[in-house]
Design a protein around this motif. Structure first.
Motif, mmCIF file in Angstrom:
data_model
loop_
_atom_site.group_PDB
_atom_site.id
_atom_site.type_symbol
_atom_site.label_atom_id
_atom_site.label_comp_id
_atom_site.label_asym_id
_atom_site.label_seq_id
_atom_site.Cartn_x
_atom_site.Cartn_y
_atom_site.Cartn_z
ATOM 1 N N ARG A 185 -7.218 -29.316 -26.876
ATOM 2 C CA ARG A 185 -8.342 -28.367 -26.963
ATOM 3 C C ARG A 185 -8.411 -27.479 -25.714
ATOM 4 O O ARG A 185 -8.722 -26.296 -25.805
ATOM 5 C CB ARG A 185 -9.664 -29.114 -27.140
ATOM 6 C CG ARG A 185 -9.824 -29.728 -28.525
ATOM 7 C CD ARG A 185 -11.189 -30.349 -28.770
ATOM 8 N NE ARG A 185 -11.320 -31.604 -28.026
ATOM 9 C CZ ARG A 185 -12.264 -31.845 -27.121
ATOM 10 N NH1 ARG A 185 -13.185 -30.939 -26.856
ATOM 11 N NH2 ARG A 185 -12.317 -33.008 -26.488
ATOM 12 N N LEU A 186 -8.092 -28.047 -24.576
ATOM 13 C CA LEU A 186 -8.121 -27.306 -23.318
ATOM 14 C C LEU A 186 -7.050 -26.205 -23.314
ATOM 15 O O LEU A 186 -7.301 -25.083 -22.861
ATOM 16 C CB LEU A 186 -7.907 -28.268 -22.149
ATOM 17 C CG LEU A 186 -8.228 -27.739 -20.762
ATOM 18 C CD1 LEU A 186 -9.694 -27.345 -20.642
ATOM 19 C CD2 LEU A 186 -7.894 -28.788 -19.712
ATOM 20 N N ALA A 187 -5.866 -26.521 -23.842
ATOM 21 C CA ALA A 187 -4.794 -25.517 -23.923
ATOM 22 C C ALA A 187 -5.217 -24.336 -24.795
ATOM 23 O O ALA A 187 -4.940 -23.172 -24.453
ATOM 24 C CB ALA A 187 -3.520 -26.162 -24.457
ATOM 25 N N VAL A 188 -5.905 -24.608 -25.890
ATOM 26 C CA VAL A 188 -6.408 -23.540 -26.767
ATOM 27 C C VAL A 188 -7.440 -22.705 -26.017
ATOM 28 O O VAL A 188 -7.406 -21.469 -26.066
ATOM 29 C CB VAL A 188 -7.013 -24.131 -28.063
ATOM 30 C CG1 VAL A 188 -7.743 -23.071 -28.874
ATOM 31 C CG2 VAL A 188 -5.928 -24.804 -28.894
ATOM 32 N N ALA B 258 -7.712 -18.360 -18.393
ATOM 33 C CA ALA B 258 -8.153 -19.014 -17.149
ATOM 34 C C ALA B 258 -7.758 -20.480 -17.187
ATOM 35 O O ALA B 258 -7.393 -21.005 -18.238
ATOM 36 C CB ALA B 258 -9.662 -18.874 -16.991
ATOM 37 N N ASP B 259 -7.834 -21.120 -16.040
ATOM 38 C CA ASP B 259 -7.567 -22.546 -15.944
ATOM 39 C C ASP B 259 -8.765 -23.288 -16.535
ATOM 40 O O ASP B 259 -9.894 -23.124 -16.074
ATOM 41 C CB ASP B 259 -7.354 -22.936 -14.469
ATOM 42 C CG ASP B 259 -6.948 -24.384 -14.311
ATOM 43 O OD1 ASP B 259 -7.744 -25.270 -14.696
ATOM 44 O OD2 ASP B 259 -5.852 -24.624 -13.799
ATOM 45 N N GLY B 260 -8.540 -24.109 -17.540
ATOM 46 C CA GLY B 260 -9.626 -24.798 -18.221
ATOM 47 C C GLY B 260 -10.276 -25.897 -17.409
ATOM 48 O O GLY B 260 -11.465 -26.187 -17.586
ATOM 49 N N VAL B 261 -9.519 -26.537 -16.521
ATOM 50 C CA VAL B 261 -10.086 -27.594 -15.691
ATOM 51 C C VAL B 261 -11.083 -26.997 -14.704
ATOM 52 O O VAL B 261 -12.141 -27.570 -14.444
ATOM 53 C CB VAL B 261 -8.968 -28.366 -14.943
ATOM 54 C CG1 VAL B 261 -9.550 -29.314 -13.914
ATOM 55 C CG2 VAL B 261 -8.098 -29.120 -15.941
ATOM 56 N N LEU B 262 -10.756 -25.810 -14.182
ATOM 57 C CA LEU B 262 -11.617 -25.150 -13.198
ATOM 58 C C LEU B 262 -12.534 -24.110 -13.827
ATOM 59 O O LEU B 262 -13.456 -23.620 -13.178
ATOM 60 C CB LEU B 262 -10.746 -24.477 -12.130
ATOM 61 C CG LEU B 262 -9.757 -25.394 -11.401
ATOM 62 C CD1 LEU B 262 -8.859 -24.586 -10.483
ATOM 63 C CD2 LEU B 262 -10.498 -26.474 -10.636
ATOM 64 N N ARG B 263 -12.263 -23.753 -15.072
ATOM 65 C CA ARG B 263 -12.989 -22.684 -15.771
ATOM 66 C C ARG B 263 -12.971 -21.402 -14.935
ATOM 67 O O ARG B 263 -13.960 -20.684 -14.827
ATOM 68 C CB ARG B 263 -14.433 -23.085 -16.079
ATOM 69 C CG ARG B 263 -14.583 -24.226 -17.054
ATOM 70 C CD ARG B 263 -14.136 -23.803 -18.458
ATOM 71 N NE ARG B 263 -14.631 -24.674 -19.495
ATOM 72 C CZ ARG B 263 -13.859 -25.520 -20.169
ATOM 73 N NH1 ARG B 263 -12.606 -25.637 -19.882
ATOM 74 N NH2 ARG B 263 -14.365 -26.251 -21.134
#
Length: 174
Positions: free
Chosen positions: A101-104, A111-116
């Motif tokens: 889901r994060l890759a999508v 943007a980087d999903g971990v850091l938003r």
């Protein structure tokens, strides 16, 4: 064969040893003086308390703090970011479903999903926010920029009961 008497040879040795001693002392003094000149005056003692970080094995807050600290370090080296380490950290800490889901999300938002975010934070804090059902919620506050131009982003990290990150959002699950 040496034709000089033994007493004469001892005097020569003594003179050579004395010359070496004088040379060594002379060099030592000059080296000592230049070393003293290069030593800086000690900085004034800081009035701030020494900084410390602590954690506890198996504690959710510590686990999330460990992940974010290592992830930001891996991504934050602008001259040589460690993409392999960042990928390995994601694989270790995120659930497989959330990683997909994060890759999508990342593809959609650029943007980087971990850091938003598209850049790396200068500071971060991790705070316990309690249990949510069978999971645990942790608040990660990221501070971007420095001085008067800072921006803070608050993320809500949901950790499943097996200590893997199951979601990262900008709103609380509570």
């Amino acid at each position: 064969m040496n034709r000089k008497p033994p007493a004469y040879r001892r005097q020569g040795r003594r003179a050579a040893v004395a010359a070496c001693l004088v040379l060594a002392v002379g060099l030592g003094v000059s080296t000592h003086v230049s070393a003293q000149a290069a030593v800086r005056a000690p900085a004034k003692a800081s009035t701030a308390a020494p900084q410390s970080v602590s954690g506890k094995s198996g504690q959710v807050v510590t686990r999330v703090a460990d992940f974010y600290g290592a992830y930001i370090d891996a991504k934050g080296d602008y001259t040589d970011p460690d993409v392999t380490l960042a990928t390995a950290l994601r694989k270790h800490y995120l659930t497989p479903d959330f990683a997909k889901r994060l890759a999508v999300w990342e593809k959609k938002n650029g943007a980087d999903g971990v850091l938003r975010a598209q850049n790396i934070p200068a500071r971060w804090t991790v705070t316990d926010n309690g249990t949510v059902g069978h999971s645990h919620e942790v608040i990660v506050t990221l501070t971007f920029g420095s001085g008067e131009t800072t921006q803070m982003t608050k993320l809500f990290v949901l950790v499943e009961r097996y200590n893997h990150i199951a979601d990262i959002t900008t709103t609380s699950a509570r």
